[in-house]
Scaffold this motif. Structure first.
Motif, short mmCIF file in Angstrom:
data_model
loop_
_atom_site.label_atom_id
_atom_site.label_comp_id
_atom_site.label_asym_id
_atom_site.label_seq_id
_atom_site.Cartn_x
_atom_site.Cartn_y
_atom_site.Cartn_z
N SER A 242 0.85 -1.20 0.00
CA SER A 242 0.00 0.00 0.00
C SER A 242 0.89 1.25 0.00
O SER A 242 2.08 1.17 0.30
N ARG A 340 2.56 -2.29 -7.81
CA ARG A 340 1.29 -1.57 -7.69
C ARG A 340 0.92 -1.49 -6.22
O ARG A 340 0.96 -2.49 -5.52
N THR A 342 -1.85 -0.24 -3.27
CA THR A 342 -3.22 0.20 -3.02
C THR A 342 -3.17 1.58 -2.35
O THR A 342 -2.26 1.86 -1.56
N SER A 344 -3.62 4.63 0.10
CA SER A 344 -3.90 4.82 1.53
C SER A 344 -4.09 6.32 1.77
O SER A 344 -3.39 7.13 1.20
#
Ligand code: C2O
Ligand code: CU
Length: 502
Positions: A242, A340, A342, A344
């Motif tokens: 992330s 990649r 995610t 946050s």
């Protein structure tokens, strides 16, 4: 010996001798440091302590912990005899929410007495797990209390009289995470072990057969190891998936102070020992003395790698900083970002519903106490389990003025409460010292004014501790005891002067 400074006059003989020994050793190793940390490859996936299982019985969340012997591969290919809770090294992470009643069934499977202290926890003194609550080999102890304090990264470790250094150093330590309304609703990474990662930093000395060694030469400041472990592993990396990762940093070492940060980026400091700051503060690094914690949030770009580093620690006016670890710099943990990540959110939170009631107000302080730390004594005294040094009245707000009078590192810790640092030598504390704290590094010859309140849990016969959290200093008696009593009540006269379970 050229280039080795002489210890200044007036230094205690034992300390001066220790410095000379260290200095000699240092000449053969790395000039400028007597306690260098070995470089390692970062090829070991970061071990994450498991979350401790619990069951709810009659409204109480019950955990169990067994202190036991084991063998660990702290360094690749080397088997080291270690101690741990429910495993060979460290212990599981306990986790509970504000308002919950908890109990912990502690079993001692070690060949000697130990105890389990809940560092940073507000709780009755009889549940505190200090030297008055030791558990005999084969024995059990079941403290229970209600969680009544803000969300925080606390920890637990043994506190047996005069033996704390050895027990913690062998591996007995773990985290105790608290949650509350504010932390649950916060925009902070919170997936345990994924983007919310415990980072327990400890240094060790291993002898040739892999046994953990403690420095018993008398050298200040105690054992500084050349092997640095993160959650019990050397050269650990963590895969980041992330954009942001939260690191819950704990200095679980006996003597070393770290200055943790990233050479290539700043980070958001979001919490100190006792909980969230008012708002995130961008910092280059955080200094953590033994016992201190910090939560930081770090941002990564896809595909990149960076390393948490311990910079040369800023120890203040200590004598011969290189003998105190002040010249040591080394990597602690590698973060490897996936291609990649995610998204946050930016760290943010609103105050807890309890914030107003929790707040400490300097105007409320009616008692001021002073604590002078020299090389091994507090206010000229060493620890005596049968002596109560301070008596606080329940409901009072106090200022503790703490000062180290010697050019040595000390780390001052108070049980039962979280305090606020009002000032350091009269100035407001820097942001990293402005949040809730239970342990503070004392730069020599500076006065730290700590604001605290003794809310509840009176007991004239069972004391809490205050002490230096450098574990060798603590074991040598750099500790005192206080009780919290009802108004007008006096400290008990039959305080149990012996370690042991009653
Ligand atoms: Cu973390 Cu009295 O100790
Ligand atoms: Cu100390």
């Amino acid at each position: 010996m050229s280039g080795v400074p002489r210890p200044p006059r007036g230094l205690p003989v034992r300390v001066a001798a220790g410095l000379a020994v260290l200095a000699l050793a240092g000449c053969a190793l790395v000039p400028g440091s007597v306690s260098p940390v070995d470089e390692v490859e970062f090829t070991h996936e970061l071990p994450v302590p498991p979350l401790a299982p619990s069951r709810v019985v009659d409204g109480t969340r019950v955990f169990s912990l067994t202190a036991q012997e084991g063998t660990s591969e702290l360094v690749p290919g080397v088997q080291t005899p270690t101690w741990g809770f429910d495993g060979p090294y460290l212990g599981p992470t306990l986790r509970a929410e504000r308002g919950e009643r908890v109990a912990v069934e502690v079993t001692n499977d070690l060949p000697e007495p130990t105890s389990v202290h809940w560092h940073g926890m507000h709780l009755p003194a009889a549940m505190d797990g200090g030297p008055h609550q030791e558990v005999e080999p084969g024995g059990t102890w079941r403290p229970t209390w209600r969680i009544d304090q803000p969300a925080a990264t606390l920890w637990y470790h043994p506190h047996p009289h005069g033996q704390t250094e050895k027990h913690v150093y062998r591996g007995l330590a773990g985290l105790f995470l608290l949650d509350d309304d504010a932390s649950v609703a916060a925009d902070l990474p919170h997936d345990y072990g994924v983007d919310d990662v415990p980072v327990i930093v400890q240094d060790k000395v291993l002898d040739d057969d892999g046994t953990l060694e403690l420095d018993d030469s008398g050298a200040e400041p105690g054992t500084l190891g050349d092997v640095v472990l993160t959650n019990g592993a050397t050269g650990a990396y963590h895969d980041v998936t992330s954009e942001r990762v939260r690191l819950r940093l704990l200095n679980g070492s006996t003597a070393r102070t770290y200055q943790l940060g990233f050479p290539d980026r700043r980070m958001d400091l979001v919490a100190t020992d006792g909980g969230l700051l008012e708002a995130p503060v961008e910092v280059d690094d955080v200094r953590l003395a033994p016992g201190e914690r910090a939560e930081v949030v770090v941002r990564l770009e896809p595909g990149e790698t960076t390393r948490l580093h311990s910079f040369e620690a800023e120890l203040g006016g200590v004598v011969v900083p290189f003998a105190m670890g002040g010249n040591d710099a080394f990597d602690v943990l590698e973060l490897r970002a996936a291609d990649r990540l995610t998204p946050s959110p930016e760290p943010a939170w609103t105050p807890s519903a309890h914030a107003a009631a929790d707040a400490l107000h300097a105007d409320d302080a009616t008692v001021t106490r002073t604590f002078q730390l020299d090389d091994r004594q507090i206010n000229g005294r060493r620890m005596d389990m049968g002596r109560i040094d301070e008596t606080a009245t329940v409901g009072t707000t106090e200022v503790w003025e703490v000062r180290s009078t010697v050019p040595m590192p000390h780390s001052f810790h108070v049980h039962d409460v979280q305090f606020r640092i009002l000032s350091v030598d009269g100035d407001p504390p820097p942001p990293a010292l402005a949040g809730p704290k239970d342990t503070v590094y004392l730069e020599p010859n500076r006065t730290y004014r700590l604001l605290m309140r003794f809310e509840d849990y009176t007991d004239p016969d069972v004391p809490y501790m205050f002490h230096c959290h450098m574990l060798w200093h603590e074991d040598q008696g750099m500790m005192g005891q206080f009780v919290v009593v009802e108004p007008g009540q006096e400290a008990g006269t039959d305080v149990d002067g012996h370690a042991g379970h009653h």
